[in-house]
Write an enzyme that holds these catalytic residues in place. Sequence first.
Site, mmCIF file in Angstrom:
data_model
loop_
_atom_site.group_PDB
_atom_site.id
_atom_site.type_symbol
_atom_site.label_atom_id
_atom_site.label_comp_id
_atom_site.label_asym_id
_atom_site.label_seq_id
_atom_site.Cartn_x
_atom_site.Cartn_y
_atom_site.Cartn_z
ATOM 1 N N CYS A 1 -4.568 9.678 -4.154
ATOM 2 C CA CYS A 1 -5.391 8.682 -3.151
ATOM 3 C C CYS A 1 -6.247 8.117 -4.074
ATOM 4 O O CYS A 1 -6.533 6.774 -3.793
ATOM 5 C CB CYS A 1 -6.245 9.746 -2.343
ATOM 6 S SG CYS A 1 -5.521 10.743 -1.439
ATOM 7 N N HIS B 1 -7.899 4.378 -4.061
ATOM 8 C CA HIS B 1 -9.299 4.194 -3.296
ATOM 9 C C HIS B 1 -10.402 4.894 -4.256
ATOM 10 O O HIS B 1 -11.438 5.629 -3.818
ATOM 11 C CB HIS B 1 -9.176 5.109 -2.222
ATOM 12 C CG HIS B 1 -8.252 4.583 -1.122
ATOM 13 N ND1 HIS B 1 -8.745 3.518 -0.305
ATOM 14 C CD2 HIS B 1 -6.948 4.634 -0.496
ATOM 15 C CE1 HIS B 1 -7.895 2.969 0.606
ATOM 16 N NE2 HIS B 1 -6.801 3.856 0.300
ATOM 17 N N ARG C 1 -3.219 7.144 9.749
ATOM 18 C CA ARG C 1 -3.740 6.416 8.435
ATOM 19 C C ARG C 1 -3.318 7.509 7.101
ATOM 20 O O ARG C 1 -2.766 7.061 6.071
ATOM 21 C CB ARG C 1 -5.046 6.104 8.355
ATOM 22 C CG ARG C 1 -5.550 5.220 7.187
ATOM 23 C CD ARG C 1 -4.801 3.992 6.881
ATOM 24 N NE ARG C 1 -3.703 4.060 6.015
ATOM 25 C CZ ARG C 1 -2.902 3.237 5.591
ATOM 26 N NH1 ARG C 1 -2.633 2.222 6.514
ATOM 27 N NH2 ARG C 1 -1.932 3.475 4.967
ATOM 28 N N CYS D 1 -0.695 6.912 4.141
ATOM 29 C CA CYS D 1 -1.007 6.801 2.817
ATOM 30 C C CYS D 1 -0.200 7.820 2.067
ATOM 31 O O CYS D 1 0.208 7.567 0.761
ATOM 32 C CB CYS D 1 -2.432 7.309 2.514
ATOM 33 S SG CYS D 1 -3.588 5.791 2.692
#
Lengths: 104, 286
Positions: free
Chosen positions: B195, B199, B243, B247
């Site tokens: 992730c 991010h 979401r 992802c």
Amino acid sequence: MADPMKIRAQMKGDTAEIRVLMSHAMETGQRKDNAGATVPAHFIQAITVDVGGKRVIQGQTSTSVSRNPVFGFKVKGAKVGDKVVIHWEDNKGDKRTDEAVIAA
Amino acid sequence: MKQRLSTLMVAAVMTASFAAHAQQPAKKAPPPAKAAAPAKKEGITAEFEKFREVLEEDNPAELFEAKGEDIWKNKKGPGGATMAQCDLGLGAGVVKGAYVQMPRWFADVGQVMDAERRIVHCMVKYLGYKEEDIRKQPFSNDQRTPDHVSVITYVAAQSRNLKIAAPQKHAKEIEAYRIGKEIFAYRAGPYDFSCATCHGDDGKRIRTQDLPNLRKPAEAVKAYQGWPGYRMTGGFMLTQQWRMNDCFRQQRFPEPTYLSDSITALLAYMTVTANGQVYKGPGIKR
């Protein structure tokens, strides 16, 4: 029966700003579903707006309008407390009328 | 007719919420601004932001809020149970502010649950929804918006403009945060992604989409309040779980089962990071 609209109506100076959010699939008739079958056209085709008992808009819409559309209007000469009545009708004969009052 | 209203339509701007977007550049900023602007946002991002601002005032998410409210308040399950019996952490039936205080530990089930998971749990328990059915289609598509998605939207909207305050008191809440933090940084899959690859730093983006740095509160809140959100592409409501699942898919990870523990942990990490920020959702996304 169609879902209710959300109407916002507010005076800005001498003009009433009216915004309406409609709940509608607005199918164009050009899309195919997962099985490959055409999804039949289903769209709002007539809209009327009355403010204070007077018709201010009478309009026709078609498939170029998005799903769950938003419309905005500015109306001169309306005043606080006037009733706004919005009505739509789609090509399958489904219809919906909602009301709101113009806020200060 | 004495008092004739000179009802003049100044502009019947029929703003079809997004079909109009091609016709919008009418009031564009003067061209020189483009070349100047040292702190310039990428032109296209700025354009999209303007577009989003316009739409935020009339977010179609409200339509789903209304549907969710109706289910929450009026729908009855077997034996006449209603969602008024559902405890979202602040007491049975309390909705105001509950959304921004999850994920939290729920003693009745002995689990940390995020909002979506808790709401589905309640809808199964009180309203007689079948978990298998919900799992068959957990997310909205153009054919159908599942009921729980509307309820989630309603519950989320009841926390609008409140501060995010996910609790970190119970040992399991702290554990969920820690696990989430670990998953966030865990690199795997054919792309060796985590992730954090997208991010974990400032200023990243995928195509024109800015990616928030989920390690910072002011950025984490952007991701947090985006979902549940109305996606203009397709025109339907999507949730935080969606979401997260998406992802995972984008990282080429196996997609998690709906309402899995790992997603709750990731949501705990994101929400706790965003603690103290003001929630302004439900969102609207292109």
